[in-house]
Motif scaffolding. Sequence first.
Motif, PDB file in Angstrom:
ATOM      1  N   SER A 258      51.032  -4.000 -53.027  1.00 16.54           N
ATOM      2  CA  SER A 258      50.195  -4.959 -53.741  1.00 16.54           C
ATOM      3  C   SER A 258      51.079  -5.897 -54.572  1.00 16.54           C
ATOM      4  N   PHE A 259      50.608  -6.333 -55.755  1.00 18.09           N
ATOM      5  CA  PHE A 259      51.331  -7.329 -56.546  1.00 18.09           C
ATOM      6  C   PHE A 259      51.988  -6.702 -57.772  1.00 18.09           C
ATOM      7  N   ILE A 260      52.246  -5.385 -57.728  1.00 19.09           N
ATOM      8  CA  ILE A 260      52.821  -4.683 -58.880  1.00 19.09           C
ATOM      9  C   ILE A 260      54.150  -5.294 -59.312  1.00 19.09           C
ATOM     10  N   HIS A 261      54.922  -5.797 -58.338  1.00 18.47           N
ATOM     11  CA  HIS A 261      56.221  -6.412 -58.634  1.00 18.47           C
ATOM     12  C   HIS A 261      56.063  -7.652 -59.511  1.00 18.47           C
TER      13      HIS A 261
ATOM     14  N   THR B 162      51.630   2.398 -67.206  1.00 21.15           N
ATOM     15  CA  THR B 162      50.952   1.144 -66.862  1.00 21.15           C
ATOM     16  C   THR B 162      51.336   0.009 -67.817  1.00 21.15           C
ATOM     17  N   LEU B 163      50.676  -0.096 -68.982  1.00 21.18           N
ATOM     18  CA  LEU B 163      50.867  -1.264 -69.843  1.00 21.18           C
ATOM     19  C   LEU B 163      51.941  -1.105 -70.909  1.00 21.18           C
TER      20      LEU B 163
ATOM     21  N   VAL C 169      43.229  -6.800 -55.430  1.00 22.20           N
ATOM     22  CA  VAL C 169      44.602  -7.144 -55.816  1.00 22.20           C
ATOM     23  C   VAL C 169      44.893  -6.486 -57.161  1.00 22.20           C
ATOM     24  N   THR C 170      46.042  -5.870 -57.290  1.00 23.05           N
ATOM     25  CA  THR C 170      46.368  -5.219 -58.551  1.00 23.05           C
ATOM     26  C   THR C 170      47.854  -5.327 -58.851  1.00 23.05           C
ATOM     27  N   THR C 171      48.175  -5.434 -60.138  1.00 29.93           N
ATOM     28  CA  THR C 171      49.569  -5.434 -60.575  1.00 29.93           C
ATOM     29  C   THR C 171      49.882  -4.158 -61.357  1.00 29.93           C
ATOM     30  N   LEU C 172      48.915  -3.241 -61.418  1.00 30.06           N
ATOM     31  CA  LEU C 172      49.097  -1.964 -62.112  1.00 30.06           C
ATOM     32  C   LEU C 172      48.887  -0.825 -61.131  1.00 30.06           C
TER      33      LEU C 172
END
Length: 451
Positions: free
Chosen positions: A189-192, A261-262, A286-289
């Motif tokens: 996904s977009f974690i990077h 995560t944060l 879509v996720t960045t976490l």
Amino acid sequence: MVKRSRKKLILSPPQVLALGFIVLILVGSVLLSLPQAYAGEGRLSYLDALFTATSATCVTGLSVFNTGADLTVFGELVILVLVQIGGLGFMTMSTLIAFVLRRRISYQERLILQEAMNHHSAEGVVRLVRKVLLYALMIELTGAVLLTSRWSLEMPFGQAVYFGIFHSVSIFNNAGFDLFGSFSGRPGSFIHYVGDPFINVVAMILIFLGGIGFIVISDLLTYPRNRKLTLHSQVVLSASAVLIVVGTLVILVFEYTNPHTLQPLSPMGKTFGAMLQSVSSRSAGVTTLDLSSMRQATQFFVMILMFIGAAPGSSGGGIKVTTFVILIGATLAMVRGKEDIVLFERRIAKDRIYKAITFTLLSFILVVLSAMVLSITEEYSFLGVLFETVSAYATAGMSLGLTAQLTDAGKMFLILLMFVGRLGPVSLAYSLTPQQKKERFRYPEGKITIG
């Protein structure tokens, strides 16, 4: 000679839509099961190909394998086409072909388009489809150009263009498929890009525009001229804004001290991470976490957002934000002793209220029963099973890791769930039942005690 009268088979609009999606899924599954679609030795099993074709056509995004690493460019293009047709609707794409061939759109086709677009009437639906095609092309093209400009800084230009087009179409249609699994050592996904403002903003805009529906987009574009928004657009925009803000704050509070995560992120990274998760949870996938590392309270809250879903007439799933608003309005009206639900100085018709209650109750029952069945077929935590169930039904495409470990029975069950979620349980029920006849009499009114 006596001529035998033959009854012409006339399918209702919901039946045509259901049949069209089935045909599209079957064609996609055959293409994905070809050796040319698989990057490894041999080919995908037909069940995995069927699961992936259903997930792409129903713009869900759940996958039983690594899309970027396990598929060839041919296989990825098959998914891209299925996402585009499934997101815009195969009837919309059929209408595009009719436009190109200069063929007249029949009244029956207009009725089917009305059902597919969730439009209030058949009048003006062809004009709306023209706008849908134009808006979708312009938004996806703009998104592709923006994403290409960013990714050309870290990969060859040709690959950046390909990635830009694929992810722009995938994100706008709320599909959630990505190709970053092709990079070794990089998370999916977009974690990077959790701390990348440009990618986050572009992704959120694409998700938002894809989730509010083309009716609302059309209203927004004509607003500078007529200075007026329909009630539908007012409800969708206001409810979406509230859900995004509330979702961002809840995720930010729940995950602020979570070291997985944060917590390690900068203040801007924390804000973007929480906001993108809030925007994306209602159908985009879509996720960045890392969802599996989130606290259980956050995971359950994400399930609520997925169940609410996007707006009618969009590629998003769930019970839809308008349904959620009507339910909240009905609750407030009952508490205040009011007879009518009033939104923006407009009274909501009774049939809309009945439909909202029916749709929500059917969806809730379907999710609960499905989670119970999957908890029997799958060796996994119940929260993970419930999360996957809601994600499949709401076509959200988010996963806590169960999808990659599904048994064959679990895959078949999620295939049916994604299909029902894309069509909607009410539309599917209409497509399977004969034409309803008007009741000739009404029973006397009775009262039962509630509460």
